[in-house]
Design an enzyme around this catalytic site. Sequence first.
Site, mmCIF file in Angstrom:
data_model
loop_
_atom_site.group_PDB
_atom_site.id
_atom_site.type_symbol
_atom_site.label_atom_id
_atom_site.label_comp_id
_atom_site.label_asym_id
_atom_site.label_seq_id
_atom_site.Cartn_x
_atom_site.Cartn_y
_atom_site.Cartn_z
ATOM 1 N N ASP A 128 -82.197 30.516 36.210
ATOM 2 C CA ASP A 128 -81.821 31.737 35.490
ATOM 3 C C ASP A 128 -81.653 32.939 36.412
ATOM 4 O O ASP A 128 -81.885 34.085 36.013
ATOM 5 C CB ASP A 128 -82.865 32.077 34.402
ATOM 6 N N GLN A 156 -80.318 24.915 37.368
ATOM 7 C CA GLN A 156 -81.758 25.070 37.647
ATOM 8 C C GLN A 156 -81.927 25.861 38.953
ATOM 9 O O GLN A 156 -81.113 26.704 39.246
ATOM 10 C CB GLN A 156 -82.460 23.714 37.703
ATOM 11 N N LYS A 200 -76.673 32.560 38.224
ATOM 12 C CA LYS A 200 -75.667 31.702 38.868
ATOM 13 C C LYS A 200 -74.339 31.773 38.120
ATOM 14 O O LYS A 200 -73.275 31.822 38.716
ATOM 15 C CB LYS A 200 -76.159 30.242 38.890
ATOM 16 N N GLY A 259 -78.439 26.902 31.160
ATOM 17 C CA GLY A 259 -77.825 27.906 30.292
ATOM 18 C C GLY A 259 -77.307 29.000 31.208
ATOM 19 O O GLY A 259 -78.089 29.743 31.786
ATOM 20 N N HIS A 260 -75.991 29.034 31.401
ATOM 21 C CA HIS A 260 -75.399 29.986 32.337
ATOM 22 C C HIS A 260 -74.605 31.007 31.528
ATOM 23 O O HIS A 260 -73.633 30.666 30.863
ATOM 24 C CB HIS A 260 -74.499 29.265 33.341
ATOM 25 N N THR A 261 -75.044 32.259 31.589
ATOM 26 C CA THR A 261 -74.481 33.302 30.728
ATOM 27 C C THR A 261 -73.380 34.072 31.444
ATOM 28 O O THR A 261 -73.564 34.517 32.569
ATOM 29 C CB THR A 261 -75.596 34.292 30.336
ATOM 30 N N THR A 320 -87.688 19.985 37.178
ATOM 31 C CA THR A 320 -86.750 19.196 36.396
ATOM 32 C C THR A 320 -86.607 17.838 37.083
ATOM 33 O O THR A 320 -87.329 17.553 38.043
ATOM 34 C CB THR A 320 -85.409 19.937 36.213
HETATM 35 P P1 GDP Z 1 -78.202 31.309 35.262
HETATM 36 O O1 GDP Z 1 -78.839 30.200 34.505
HETATM 37 O O2 GDP Z 1 -78.637 31.346 36.695
HETATM 38 O O3 GDP Z 1 -76.705 31.332 35.146
HETATM 39 O O4 GDP Z 1 -78.742 32.657 34.617
HETATM 40 P P2 GDP Z 1 -78.896 32.953 33.021
HETATM 41 O O5 GDP Z 1 -77.549 33.184 32.454
HETATM 42 O O6 GDP Z 1 -79.758 31.949 32.372
HETATM 43 O O7 GDP Z 1 -79.772 34.284 33.054
HETATM 44 C C1 GDP Z 1 -79.333 35.421 33.728
HETATM 45 C C2 GDP Z 1 -79.214 36.567 32.698
HETATM 46 O O8 GDP Z 1 -79.112 37.802 33.393
HETATM 47 C C3 GDP Z 1 -77.967 36.466 31.855
HETATM 48 O O9 GDP Z 1 -78.244 36.985 30.571
HETATM 49 C C4 GDP Z 1 -76.975 37.367 32.590
HETATM 50 O O10 GDP Z 1 -75.998 37.932 31.736
HETATM 51 C C5 GDP Z 1 -77.885 38.434 33.100
HETATM 52 N N1 GDP Z 1 -77.484 39.062 34.367
HETATM 53 C C6 GDP Z 1 -76.893 38.507 35.461
HETATM 54 N N2 GDP Z 1 -76.793 39.421 36.447
HETATM 55 C C7 GDP Z 1 -77.333 40.562 35.977
HETATM 56 C C8 GDP Z 1 -77.551 41.862 36.542
HETATM 57 O O11 GDP Z 1 -77.258 42.131 37.689
HETATM 58 N N3 GDP Z 1 -78.167 42.778 35.746
HETATM 59 C C9 GDP Z 1 -78.546 42.516 34.468
HETATM 60 N N4 GDP Z 1 -79.142 43.478 33.767
HETATM 61 N N5 GDP Z 1 -78.353 41.311 33.897
HETATM 62 C C10 GDP Z 1 -77.770 40.347 34.648
HETATM 63 P P1 IMO Z 2 -80.448 27.197 34.588
HETATM 64 O O1 IMO Z 2 -79.337 26.320 35.147
HETATM 65 C C1 IMO Z 2 -84.700 27.817 33.952
HETATM 66 C C2 IMO Z 2 -87.170 24.247 33.389
HETATM 67 C C3 IMO Z 2 -87.785 24.049 32.023
HETATM 68 C C4 IMO Z 2 -89.061 23.314 32.423
HETATM 69 C C5 IMO Z 2 -88.583 22.427 33.568
HETATM 70 C C6 IMO Z 2 -88.219 21.005 33.146
HETATM 71 O O2 IMO Z 2 -80.046 27.956 33.379
HETATM 72 O O3 IMO Z 2 -81.023 28.046 35.669
HETATM 73 P P2 IMO Z 2 -86.155 19.962 31.800
HETATM 74 O O4 IMO Z 2 -85.648 20.252 30.418
HETATM 75 O O5 IMO Z 2 -85.161 20.175 32.873
HETATM 76 O O6 IMO Z 2 -86.815 18.632 31.911
HETATM 77 O O7 IMO Z 2 -87.353 21.049 32.006
HETATM 78 O O8 IMO Z 2 -87.436 23.053 34.112
HETATM 79 N N1 IMO Z 2 -85.698 24.434 33.380
HETATM 80 C C7 IMO Z 2 -85.084 25.598 33.592
HETATM 81 N N2 IMO Z 2 -85.595 26.841 33.743
HETATM 82 N N3 IMO Z 2 -83.372 27.619 34.034
HETATM 83 C C8 IMO Z 2 -82.850 26.389 33.900
HETATM 84 O O9 IMO Z 2 -81.538 26.132 34.083
HETATM 85 C C9 IMO Z 2 -83.711 25.314 33.633
HETATM 86 N N4 IMO Z 2 -83.525 23.990 33.425
HETATM 87 C C10 IMO Z 2 -84.752 23.462 33.287
HETATM 88 O O10 IMO Z 2 -88.046 25.272 31.391
HETATM 89 O O11 IMO Z 2 -89.994 24.216 32.949
HETATM 90 MG MG MG Z 3 -80.025 29.885 32.787
#
Ligand code: GDP
Ligand code: IMO
Ligand code: MG
Length: 432
Positions: A16, A225, A19, A43-45, A240
Amino acid sequence: MNPKNAIVIVGAQWGDEGKGKVVDLFTERAELVVRYAGGANAGHTLYVGNDKVVMRLLPSGILREGIPCVLGQGMVIDPSALVGELGELAARGRHAARDLIVSDRAHLLFSYHQLVDGLREKATGGAIGTTKRGIGPAYEDKIARRGVRLGLLRHPSRLREEVASALAAWAPTIVALGGEVPTVDAVVEPVLRAGETLLPLLRETSLFVDDALRADKRALFEGAQGTLLDVDHGTYPFVTSSSSIAGGACTGAGVGPARIGEVIGITKAYTTRVGGGPFPTELLSDVGERLRQAGGEFGAVTGRPRRTGWLDLPGLRYAARVNGLTGLALTKLDVLSTMASIDVCVAYDTPEGRTPHLPVDSLADVEAARPVFRTFDGWSTPIEGARSLAELPAAARRYIDFIEESVGVPLSLVSVGPRRDETIVLRSPFTH
Ligand code: GDP
Ligand code: IMO
Ligand code: MG
């Protein structure tokens, strides 16, 4: 063939890190985007205009039309989830299947994988805190050599036989955990239905990727991850079940290491973790709650509140080492604007003395380690509008200069908001 045309984007923390935002941004200059590990646990937002889109299985490059996106063989794929995700995009007018290529060697994730994952979480009171998407059991089948690969969608009767035998192997576990064993039909029918959409997309993708690299196409390899969730290099067993580090791009996409010239590690300006496991810089105070609220730190997949804490420089140095980082992307710097002062972990005190390294060798080591913090002044001005380092407050500059110097990897970008334009790009990708 220029290896600088192949860039891996990898999470440098516990996932999170942002990415998705970075991949979406860099796709502007890319000609190919490849996911190489994990499944719908990711979950990539992305934000496009006012629209928020969350990618789970699809690569984050998929929103830009005409750029081929690949799901590599290192992934575990629930066909119904993938078709559902394509349907969500189609409802927004983006017919993504046109640009999607799916490895016929990736492993199928079935409903019984998800069932077992959920039952185990229940039985252990959520010790690992998985995403309950069936990821662990699906990779277990792969390693146990009874996994079923997507290519078998071409041969439904053989697929049915292999499912029957894998399901028989899982049945005692399901029963022992208090679950009900599904019928083979109940498992296979939805998969074959989804298979109708997926069959035309199946290919031997490593060949496709190799052809693209030979033609000097600019390629992004999108990690899921993060480093500390990697099955070999993370905080085992709170990890994971896949190789999420940069090396996973080689095995998961079928690309030799010498073909890859850049590895960009994504890190937040602080740290989060969702699920169980050690987190030495965690803030259990109201400061942690403020970070959670300001950063919107709630899981993109499960909605769970993310645990929050200060930045861990020994952890980032570890990520720099095991991934071979050539660049660092620092995200969510804007979230720290709400803090009067900012701590950063610079070392660990362990029973053997002070160390600049993250003690990840064993769980006991991590638990015995105490972070050593250095405190920085905060800045009280909003920074979302900054588009160059010079536009940042001096205190923010001091903080990021210290990070860059301590990790020993040059900053590629600083992100100051979730949107594409809320970014200070220091080194554009694919410029060499
Ligand atoms: P990922 O899994 O690595 O793609 O990251 P996620 O999408 O799970 O979580 C990152 C969150 O931070 C998302 O809601 C993005 O929209 C948000 N985000 C990314 N870069 C920034 C930033 O520079 N500032 C803020 N406030 N939010 C950000
Ligand atoms: P992105 O790509 C954050 C964590 C879970 C748990 C552990 C194992 O969005 O960064 P799993 O379901 O993979 O067997 O869970 O890994 N986890 C993540 N935490 N971002 C993720 O993906 C994750 N994918 C798995 O919360 O602790
Ligand atoms: Mg994520």
